[in-house]
Structures are given as structure tokens and as C-alpha cells.
Motif scaffolding. Structure first.
Motif, mmCIF file in Angstrom:
data_model
loop_
_atom_site.group_PDB
_atom_site.id
_atom_site.type_symbol
_atom_site.label_atom_id
_atom_site.label_comp_id
_atom_site.label_asym_id
_atom_site.label_seq_id
_atom_site.Cartn_x
_atom_site.Cartn_y
_atom_site.Cartn_z
ATOM 1 N N MET A 56 0.953 3.588 -18.560
ATOM 2 C CA MET A 56 2.197 3.834 -19.292
ATOM 3 C C MET A 56 2.749 2.501 -19.792
ATOM 4 N N PRO A 57 2.380 2.087 -21.006
ATOM 5 C CA PRO A 57 2.923 0.834 -21.552
ATOM 6 C C PRO A 57 4.438 0.923 -21.711
ATOM 7 N N ALA A 58 5.081 -0.230 -21.835
ATOM 8 C CA ALA A 58 6.527 -0.239 -22.075
ATOM 9 C C ALA A 58 6.818 0.422 -23.416
ATOM 10 N N GLY A 59 7.968 1.020 -23.519
ATOM 11 C CA GLY A 59 8.349 1.721 -24.741
ATOM 12 C C GLY A 59 8.638 3.179 -24.454
ATOM 13 N N ASP A 60 9.041 3.906 -25.484
ATOM 14 C CA ASP A 60 9.383 5.331 -25.323
ATOM 15 C C ASP A 60 10.416 5.528 -24.218
ATOM 16 N N GLY A 61 11.372 4.604 -24.151
ATOM 17 C CA GLY A 61 12.423 4.722 -23.151
ATOM 18 C C GLY A 61 12.109 4.055 -21.837
ATOM 19 N N ARG A 62 10.861 3.571 -21.655
ATOM 20 C CA ARG A 62 10.482 2.906 -20.409
ATOM 21 C C ARG A 62 10.720 1.406 -20.556
ATOM 22 N N VAL A 63 11.480 0.862 -19.616
ATOM 23 C CA VAL A 63 11.774 -0.573 -19.655
ATOM 24 C C VAL A 63 10.570 -1.361 -19.159
ATOM 25 N N ARG A 64 9.909 -0.854 -18.116
ATOM 26 C CA ARG A 64 8.776 -1.565 -17.522
ATOM 27 C C ARG A 64 7.481 -0.797 -17.744
ATOM 28 N N PRO A 65 6.397 -1.515 -18.042
ATOM 29 C CA PRO A 65 5.110 -0.829 -18.094
ATOM 30 C C PRO A 65 4.707 -0.393 -16.697
ATOM 31 N N ALA A 66 3.797 0.562 -16.617
ATOM 32 C CA ALA A 66 3.353 1.044 -15.311
ATOM 33 C C ALA A 66 1.893 1.448 -15.377
ATOM 34 N N MET A 67 1.233 1.317 -14.248
ATOM 35 C CA MET A 67 -0.139 1.799 -14.102
ATOM 36 C C MET A 67 -0.230 2.512 -12.766
ATOM 37 N N VAL A 68 -0.903 3.652 -12.747
ATOM 38 C CA VAL A 68 -1.042 4.448 -11.532
ATOM 39 C C VAL A 68 -2.525 4.536 -11.195
ATOM 40 N N ILE A 69 -2.853 4.218 -9.951
ATOM 41 C CA ILE A 69 -4.243 4.262 -9.503
ATOM 42 C C ILE A 69 -4.357 5.160 -8.278
ATOM 43 N N GLU A 70 -5.581 5.578 -7.993
ATOM 44 C CA GLU A 70 -5.796 6.391 -6.807
ATOM 45 C C GLU A 70 -5.512 5.569 -5.548
ATOM 46 N N TYR A 71 -5.093 6.226 -4.510
ATOM 47 C CA TYR A 71 -4.906 5.574 -3.212
ATOM 48 C C TYR A 71 -6.264 5.438 -2.532
ATOM 49 N N VAL A 72 -6.568 4.253 -2.046
ATOM 50 C CA VAL A 72 -7.845 3.989 -1.390
ATOM 51 C C VAL A 72 -7.590 3.654 0.067
ATOM 52 N N ASP A 73 -8.266 4.369 0.961
ATOM 53 C CA ASP A 73 -8.173 4.040 2.380
ATOM 54 C C ASP A 73 -8.812 2.672 2.620
ATOM 55 N N GLY A 74 -8.310 1.982 3.591
ATOM 56 C CA GLY A 74 -8.821 0.660 3.908
ATOM 57 C C GLY A 74 -7.688 -0.231 4.363
ATOM 58 N N VAL A 75 -8.044 -1.330 4.974
ATOM 59 C CA VAL A 75 -7.064 -2.279 5.494
ATOM 60 C C VAL A 75 -7.118 -3.542 4.648
ATOM 61 N N ALA A 76 -5.968 -4.090 4.315
ATOM 62 C CA ALA A 76 -5.950 -5.343 3.573
ATOM 63 C C ALA A 76 -6.703 -6.409 4.374
ATOM 64 N N LEU A 77 -7.579 -7.132 3.703
ATOM 65 C CA LEU A 77 -8.358 -8.167 4.374
ATOM 66 C C LEU A 77 -7.444 -9.203 5.019
ATOM 67 N N SER A 78 -6.296 -9.449 4.430
ATOM 68 C CA SER A 78 -5.360 -10.412 5.014
ATOM 69 C C SER A 78 -4.949 -9.990 6.418
ATOM 70 N N GLY A 79 -4.764 -8.677 6.623
ATOM 71 C CA GLY A 79 -4.414 -8.183 7.948
ATOM 72 C C GLY A 79 -5.556 -8.310 8.932
ATOM 73 N N VAL A 80 -6.768 -8.052 8.460
ATOM 74 C CA VAL A 80 -7.948 -8.181 9.332
ATOM 75 C C VAL A 80 -8.108 -9.624 9.798
ATOM 76 N N LEU A 81 -7.978 -10.567 8.871
ATOM 77 C CA LEU A 81 -8.182 -11.979 9.202
ATOM 78 C C LEU A 81 -7.065 -12.535 10.075
ATOM 79 N N ALA A 82 -5.880 -11.933 9.984
ATOM 80 C CA ALA A 82 -4.746 -12.440 10.749
ATOM 81 C C ALA A 82 -4.704 -11.940 12.178
ATOM 82 N N ARG A 83 -5.529 -10.948 12.500
ATOM 83 C CA ARG A 83 -5.445 -10.355 13.843
ATOM 84 C C ARG A 83 -5.872 -11.324 14.932
ATOM 85 N N GLY A 84 -6.797 -12.207 14.610
ATOM 86 C CA GLY A 84 -7.230 -13.201 15.591
ATOM 87 C C GLY A 84 -8.253 -12.702 16.591
ATOM 88 N N ASP A 85 -8.851 -11.511 16.357
ATOM 89 C CA ASP A 85 -9.807 -10.977 17.333
ATOM 90 C C ASP A 85 -11.242 -10.976 16.811
#
Length: 318
Positions: free
Chosen positions: A73-102
Motif C-alpha cells: 500500500m504505497p502512500a497516497g489515496d488518503g494514506r499518510v504512510r506507506p505500508a507493506m503486509v507480509i505473512e507471519y513466519v514462525d521462528g526466533v530472532a537470531l539476536s535472541g538466540v545469540l543473547a541467551r548465552g547457552d
């Protein structure tokens, strides 16, 4: 997050909103998890033209795991901000995995190697010239060689760096350091492959599979361009001192292993990647006071000014 924006997305997808929550996002956009009546999706508001990013994700998906784009959804047609919608993907952010320390050294190395192999495959996408994308068809606006731009980019960025982040002497020394190493980019100026340009642990989702790890998705492609893939490797290595022992070694080995057959690694590829990363480090420093990653980048810049540009593997200045 505006309720009108969220409801508009749900309507466009033929559903309704059950819950909505803000996720950690980037500097230029807001990311939200939307639970709709029939599924979960991720919506990102603001940032650059989502049409271009959607086009990048479409070609990258042939080689690496990328979420499906459900709505642009590009900006325009009454929308102030552009938007993009993607599917939700299961998984853990790598940053969280690396920060666990285990993670033991062996497991961290295996995880790093898998991430490195996936990141390297981004470069399988090729273009006819280096530069930045100007439309959803990924037309490339050709740029002057990167080796000729590094100093002027550094100078422009240093003029915008808050005084409280870096003093004037350090900023001038950084420009001098960029000038001293810019010629290292001459050997890769002609490369024109897809570069993610924001590869870091926050933009990678991973999960355990059996006794190993799998990369489930590479996220946030808004800064992608046509250039040299060594920049992506350097982006991951930028704050590598914070990773568990063995991860970065594994990453670099996996990255080297999976390079496209028609793009053999130059002998000093990790160092060249570090020099490419001087563009991103310079830009990061211009972020507002209090920006945590920018402050971390400032510490990196100070080290390089004092000790030299690391070779990328051992950390030995060159």
C-alpha cells in the motif's frame, strides 16, 4: 499505530482485526503484529517505497527464505504512510538466540555456518549494473564506483554527526581512514549482485530442526541494492565481538562455502567487506542522540581510528 490503518489492512485482506501489537522495528518504520480472524500477519508502516522492497523480496525468494508479501500500500489515496503486509513466519530472532548465552562453541559454529550459507545465497540474484533500485521492477540507477564515493559519503555524514557522539578530531580522522582504504574497493566496483544491506541478527529468524538449526526467514529488505555481497558478510561481522564464541568463524566459513560459482572470493574478501561497511558505519553515526546502534557504531569507529581497519577474520588491523 493508527486504528484506521490497521482496519484498512484487514479489510483489504478480507478479514477483521482481533488484536494488534507493536513489534520492535527499524529506524524508519513501525512494525506491527496483527491477529486477524483467519491468520496472523505482520504490517510495516513508513520507510521507503514498499513497492521496491516487495520486488526485491520476490526475486530473493527464489534462493533464500523470505516471507510472502500479501499486500503493498504505497502512500497516497488518503494514506499518510506507506505500508507493506507480509505473512507471519514462525521462528526466533537470531539476536535472541545469540543473547541467551547457552550456546557451546560447536553449536554456535554450526548455527553461524548455516546463517552464512543462507546469506551468501542472496548474491545469486544478479543485475546488469551496480546501483540502487528505482521501481518495483528493480530498475537499477547506476552509481559511480564505490571506491570513488567512500570519502565524499564519509565527509557528508561526519558533518551531520552529533558532537556528543564523536568529537571533531575523531570525525576528521575517520574521513582520513576512509581515504586510506577506499582503493581496496576498486576490485569489486564492477560487481552487481543483490545485497541485502541490513543483514544482522535482528533481521534473521531461525529455529531448531533435529540436532541443528534452520534459517526460517531473512527480513527487512528496504535498503537492498545491486553491488558486492561482501558488504552483507561485513554487516553481520560488525558487532561480532558480542556473539558467542565460534559463531562468527562459522558464519564466515559458511558464507565462503556458499558463494556463487561464478563469483570466486578474492583473497582478502573479509577486509574488503569491512571497507564497504565504512559506508554504513558513517551513515549510522548521523542518527539522533540516544540511538543505541549508532552509539555502538561510534565505539567501533573510535577503535578503527585508533587501531586500523580489521582484516575481518582475526581482527588484526591492516
Amino acid at each position: 499505530m493508527q486504528i484506521e490503518e490497521v482496519e484498512g489492512i484487514a479489510a483489504a485482506l478480507g478479514s477483521r482485526v482481533v488484536t494488534a501489537s507493536v513489534l520492535a522495528g527499524g529506524f524508519s518504520h513501525e512494525t506491527c503484529l496483527l491477529t486477524l480472524a483467519d491468520r496472523r500477519v505482520v504490517a510495516r508502516f513508513g520507510g521507503t517505497d514498499p513497492t521496491i522492497e516487495a520486488g526485491v523480496m520476490d526475486v530473493a525468494r527464489r534462493y533464500v527464505p523470505v516471507p510472502n508479501v500479501l499486500l503493498v500500500m504505497p502512500a497516497g489515496d488518503g494514506r499518510v504512510r506507506p505500508a507493506m503486509v507480509i505473512e507471519y513466519v514462525d521462528g526466533v530472532a537470531l539476536s535472541g538466540v545469540l543473547a541467551r548465552g547457552d550456546l557451546g562453541r560447536l553449536e554456535a559454529g554450526d548455527l553461524g555456518a548455516e546463517v552464512g550459507r543462507v546469506v551468501a545465497r542472496v548474491a545469486a540474484v544478479t543485475f546488469d549494473r551496480r546501483g540502487f533500485f528505482v521501481d518495483g521492477n528493480l530498475t537499477v540507477k547506476e552509481e559511480r564506483p564505490w571506491s570513488q564515493q567512500l570519502v565524499e559519503v564519509a565527509e557528508g555524514c561526519m558533518a551531520a554527526v552529533p558532537d556528543s557522539r564523536l568529537d571533531g578530531e575523531t570525525r576528521r580522522a575517520w574521513v582520513t581512514l576512509c581515504a586510506a582504504h577506499a582503493t581496496a574497493l576498486e576490485g569489486i566496483d564492477g560487481q552487481s549482485r543483490l545485497v541485502h544491506a541490513d543483514i544482522n541478527p535482528k533481521n534473521i529468524l531461525a529455529s531448531r530442526v533435529g540436532g541443528g538449526w534452520r534459517v526460517d526467514a531473512l527480513l527487512d529488505w528496504e535498503f537492498s541494492y545491486s553491488g558486492c555481497p561482501y558488504g552483507d558478510a561485513a554487516n553481520m561481522a560488525r558487532f561480532g565481538a558480542d556473539y558467542p564464541a565460534g559463531f562468527l568463524d562459522g558464519f564466515q566459513a559458511g558464507f565462503a562455502e556458499q558463494q556463487p560459482a561464478d563469483l570466486p572470493l578474492v583473497q582478502n574478501w573479509t577486509y574488503v567487506g569491512r571497507v564497504l561497511d565504512m559506508f554504513a558505519l558513517s551513515d549510522l553515526l548521523t542518527r539522533p542522540v540516544g540511538h543505541a546502534v549508532a552509539d555502538q557504531a561510534a565505539e567501533q569507529v573510535q577503535r578503527w581510528v585508533e587501531h586500523g581497519v580489521p582484516d575481518g577474520v582475526t581482527g588484526i588491523p591492516t
